[in-house]
Design a protein around this motif. Structure first.
Motif, PDB file in Angstrom:
ATOM      1  N   TYR A 194       4.830  -3.255   9.305  1.00  0.00           N
ATOM      2  CA  TYR A 194       4.050  -3.216   8.068  1.00  0.00           C
ATOM      3  C   TYR A 194       4.180  -4.512   7.257  1.00  0.00           C
ATOM      4  CZ  TYR A 194       3.609   1.767   9.040  1.00  0.00           C
ATOM      5  OH  TYR A 194       3.322   2.971   9.636  1.00  0.00           O
ATOM      6  N   ASP A 238       0.827  -1.199   0.000  1.00  0.00           N
ATOM      7  CA  ASP A 238       0.000   0.000   0.000  1.00  0.00           C
ATOM      8  C   ASP A 238       0.869   1.260   0.000  1.00  0.00           C
ATOM      9  OD1 ASP A 238       0.955   0.291   2.581  1.00  0.00           O
ATOM     10  OD2 ASP A 238      -0.834  -0.552   3.512  1.00  0.00           O
ATOM     11  N   ASP A 239       0.250   2.379   0.168  1.00  0.00           N
ATOM     12  CA  ASP A 239       0.961   3.657   0.064  1.00  0.00           C
ATOM     13  C   ASP A 239       2.001   3.853   1.162  1.00  0.00           C
ATOM     14  OD1 ASP A 239       1.113   6.042  -1.533  1.00  0.00           O
ATOM     15  OD2 ASP A 239       0.317   7.143   0.186  1.00  0.00           O
ATOM     16  N   THR A 240       1.974   2.995   2.162  1.00  0.00           N
ATOM     17  CA  THR A 240       2.955   3.095   3.245  1.00  0.00           C
ATOM     18  C   THR A 240       4.378   2.963   2.717  1.00  0.00           C
ATOM     19  OG1 THR A 240       1.363   2.155   4.793  1.00  0.00           O
ATOM     20  CG2 THR A 240       3.684   2.085   5.427  1.00  0.00           C
ATOM     21  N   TRP A 241       4.561   2.080   1.742  1.00  0.00           N
ATOM     22  CA  TRP A 241       5.912   1.885   1.191  1.00  0.00           C
ATOM     23  C   TRP A 241       6.449   3.193   0.605  1.00  0.00           C
ATOM     24  CZ3 TRP A 241       9.572  -1.820   1.332  1.00  0.00           C
ATOM     25  CH2 TRP A 241      10.636  -1.692   0.444  1.00  0.00           C
ATOM     26  N   ARG A 242       5.619   3.895  -0.150  1.00  0.00           N
ATOM     27  CA  ARG A 242       6.056   5.161  -0.739  1.00  0.00           C
ATOM     28  C   ARG A 242       6.389   6.184   0.338  1.00  0.00           C
ATOM     29  NH1 ARG A 242       3.922   9.883  -1.519  1.00  0.00           N
ATOM     30  NH2 ARG A 242       1.859   9.190  -0.800  1.00  0.00           N
ATOM     31  N   LYS A 243       5.538   6.266   1.356  1.00  0.00           N
ATOM     32  CA  LYS A 243       5.765   7.243   2.424  1.00  0.00           C
ATOM     33  C   LYS A 243       7.053   6.939   3.185  1.00  0.00           C
ATOM     34  CE  LYS A 243       0.855   8.301   3.084  1.00  0.00           C
ATOM     35  NZ  LYS A 243      -0.320   8.186   3.986  1.00  0.00           N
ATOM     36  N   LEU A 244       7.283   5.654   3.476  1.00  0.00           N
ATOM     37  CA  LEU A 244       8.517   5.279   4.166  1.00  0.00           C
ATOM     38  C   LEU A 244       9.736   5.569   3.301  1.00  0.00           C
ATOM     39  CD1 LEU A 244       7.618   1.888   5.882  1.00  0.00           C
ATOM     40  CD2 LEU A 244       8.055   4.081   6.994  1.00  0.00           C
ATOM     41  N   ASN A 261      10.038   7.942   1.048  1.00  0.00           N
ATOM     42  CA  ASN A 261      10.288   9.389   1.088  1.00  0.00           C
ATOM     43  C   ASN A 261      10.942   9.795   2.412  1.00  0.00           C
ATOM     44  OD1 ASN A 261       9.127   9.669  -1.431  1.00  0.00           O
ATOM     45  ND2 ASN A 261       7.114  10.245  -0.637  1.00  0.00           N
ATOM     46  N   ARG A 262      10.486   9.177   3.485  1.00  0.00           N
ATOM     47  CA  ARG A 262      11.035   9.532   4.796  1.00  0.00           C
ATOM     48  C   ARG A 262      12.490   9.089   4.937  1.00  0.00           C
ATOM     49  NH1 ARG A 262       8.542   6.493   9.772  1.00  0.00           N
ATOM     50  NH2 ARG A 262      10.362   5.154   9.524  1.00  0.00           N
ATOM     51  N   THR A 320      14.450   1.678   3.545  1.00  0.00           N
ATOM     52  CA  THR A 320      12.988   1.646   3.487  1.00  0.00           C
ATOM     53  C   THR A 320      12.458   0.307   3.969  1.00  0.00           C
ATOM     54  OG1 THR A 320      13.035   3.152   1.590  1.00  0.00           O
ATOM     55  CG2 THR A 320      10.998   1.932   1.975  1.00  0.00           C
ATOM     56  N   TYR A 367      10.062  -0.759   7.082  1.00  0.00           N
ATOM     57  CA  TYR A 367       8.829  -1.475   6.774  1.00  0.00           C
ATOM     58  C   TYR A 367       8.688  -2.718   7.654  1.00  0.00           C
ATOM     59  CZ  TYR A 367       5.071  -2.973   3.584  1.00  0.00           C
ATOM     60  OH  TYR A 367       3.877  -3.341   3.042  1.00  0.00           O
TER      61      TYR A 367
END
Length: 516
Positions: free
Chosen positions: A385, A146-152, A154-155, A376, A380
């Protein structure tokens, strides 16, 4: 000699290319003098400086030679080379065909070394399937992270540790190694410390490293029959094909007694104990104990490819073989399938005294994996996650699997195709009636937009059975049903049998019988 195209710019580069081609074609011959830079500049209408630069470049490349007090000439050392070219290239004749076609027709192609041919054959077999039913591990919709991967991502990329920098540790980012050690301890009963974890570009690289490190040219190795093409391909392409001992597999997994009869002195056993590839059965506890006892008695190694261990649909995943013999087992895992194949991150967990060897081999191969995605993935896993993603994917694949089983049962006659029993993994094996050619069926299915792989090439020569590997992916019920209809028609045509009418069968009943 060719002309310059003033609309394209870079006239100096164009002049260099034109002169180079004139020499190669024989229009300018070895020893022939070129006009002075001043005269040539006036003739073609460019600055003298550009001509001088072109001459200097061609002198550096060995096409021209210059001596103090004399004109610049075509290098005399090119005579031997140009004499081997076909007449049309050395006489300045008009070109009737492309350079590639003309040269290949006149000059025999180089003979490839045996290993080059073997690697080329592997490349053909490993061509990725298109993302259509029934390609394995296609993360679409609910099976994709889900979008969590993208957010992590970026962080972590914003942090100093994950920012682009110099060379990194060939063993991998410490945070990811620590996260993996904790993850496999809890989920797979693996005994290790972060210092034993080597980050790889997936299980395939782990297998390659293990072969390079553990096998000498004369050593023999046990390999399951049938087996993952990735390991048999490595041994074939690197010259160990004759030392590969294919050990049969039955409902309890690899037959250890058969392996001992065939090659008691083997140096390594390559196994998939949690979910045999491609058939799906786990290695029984009796066989696990026997395999470890053989390895200890013969000072041998076991390479455990923990294929699809997370996706068991009845009960809990089977514990790792490594937990029984941490000093003898090289344990290989990957995140590429459960997350997304393009991630290319996996791991090898090796006994402590083998860590320097794996790091050295890794350094010679590609130094280290890219670091940003490691940070990342570490976050995760550590933040929970990954566990949530696996639970979600397991539910989705369980539904897809049940629907595929019932669809096959209702639309493909059991006299032509039947499913291999199993209760885990990202694929099903559909056995075909003996006269059917699974390679031909797979090729025809691909032409019809259905992606399957044949089972028979995974066996040792002469042992193959016809069958197809059907992957579970993020496909809709409609896509699955349409693909099964196409596949059923192809199988029926290959057998010479007429298509039967669809049968209504309970999905729950069929799924239960397959699991058993």
């Amino acid at each position: 000699m060719g002309k310059l195209d003033r609309t394209q710019g870079e006239l100096g580069r164009q002049l260099t290319r034109v002169l180079r081609e004139a020499i190669r074609s024989g229009e300018l011959k070895p020893g022939e003098s070129l006009p002075s830079t001043r005269h040539l500049a006036e003739t073609v209408g460019i600055s003298r400086g550009l001509v001088t630069n072109a001459f200097e470049q061609l002198i550096a490349e060995g096409f021209l030679e210059a001596q103090a007090g004399s004109s610049t000439r075509v290098s005399r050392s090119l005579s031997a080379l140009l004499s081997t070219l076909p007449p049309s290239e050395t006489a300045g004749q008009p070109r009737k065909t492309s350079r590639t076609n003309r040269t290949s027709a006149a000059i025999p192609a180089p003979t490839l070394p045996p290993r080059a041919a073997a690697f080329a054959d592997v490349a053909r077999q490993f061509t990725p399937l298109p993302p259509v039913p029934f390609a394995v591990s296609v993360p679409i919709g609910p099976t994709a992270p889900d979008d969590t991967w993208r957010k992590l991502g970026n962080r972590t990329r914003g942090l100093r540790a994950a920012a682009p920098s110099g060379y990194d540790d060939p063993q991998g980012v410490p945070a990811l190694r620590a996260a993996i050690a904790d993850y496999v301890r809890k989920s797979r009963s693996v005994h290790c410390t972060p210092g034993q974890v080597i980050i790889t570009a997936g299980t395939q690289q782990g297998l390659y490293l293990a072969c390079q490190i553990l096998l000498e040219p004369a050593d023999r190795a046990w390999v399951e029959d049938p087996a993952y093409r990735g390991i048999t391909g490595i041994l074939e392409a690197t010259g160990n094909a004759m030392r590969m001992v294919r050990v049969p597999v039955d409902e309890s997994g690899i037959d250890v007694e058969a392996g001992i009869r065939k090659a008691p002195d083997a140096r390594v056993a390559f196994v998939t104990p949690s979910h045999q590839y491609p058939l799906g059965m786990p290695l029984s506890m009796a066989r696990r104990t026997a395999l470890v006892a053989w390895a200890r008695a013969n000072d041998a190694w076991i390479v455990e490819d923990d294929y699809d261990s997370e996706l068991r649909y009845v009960g809990h995943p089977f514990p790792s073989l490594q937990g029984l013999a941490p000093d003898r087992v090289i344990y290989l895992g990957t995140f590429s399938k459960i997350l997304f194949p393009s991630l290319r991150l996996g791991y090898a967990i090796v006994p402590e005294h083998l860590v320097p060897s794996f790091c050295g081999a890794r350094g010679l191969m590609d130094r280290h994996p890219p670091s940003a995605d490691q940070h990342t993935l570490a976050a995760y896993i550590a933040e929970g996650y990954l566990d949530r993603h696996i639970r979600r994917v397991r539910l989705v694949y369980a539904e897809r699997r049940e629907h595929l089983i019932s669809t096959i049962a209702s639309r493909i006659p059991s006299s032509l195709g039947w499913l291999q029993p199993g209760d885990q993994g990202m694929h099903l094996v559909l056995w075909l009636a003996a006269p059917i050619d699974d390679l031909a069926v797979a090729a025809q299915a691909m032409a019809a937009g259905v992606a399957v792989r044949a089972v028979s090439p995974l066996y040792a020569a002469g042992n193959g059975r016809p069958g197809l590997i059907l992957g579970l992916g993020g496909y809709t019920d409609a896509q699955t049903e349409a693909a099964v209809d196409k596949l059923g028609a192809i199988i029926a045509a290959a057998s010479g049998a007429p298509r039967s009418r669809k049968r209504r069968v309970s999905a729950k009943t069929i799924a239960g019988s397959i699991a058993g």
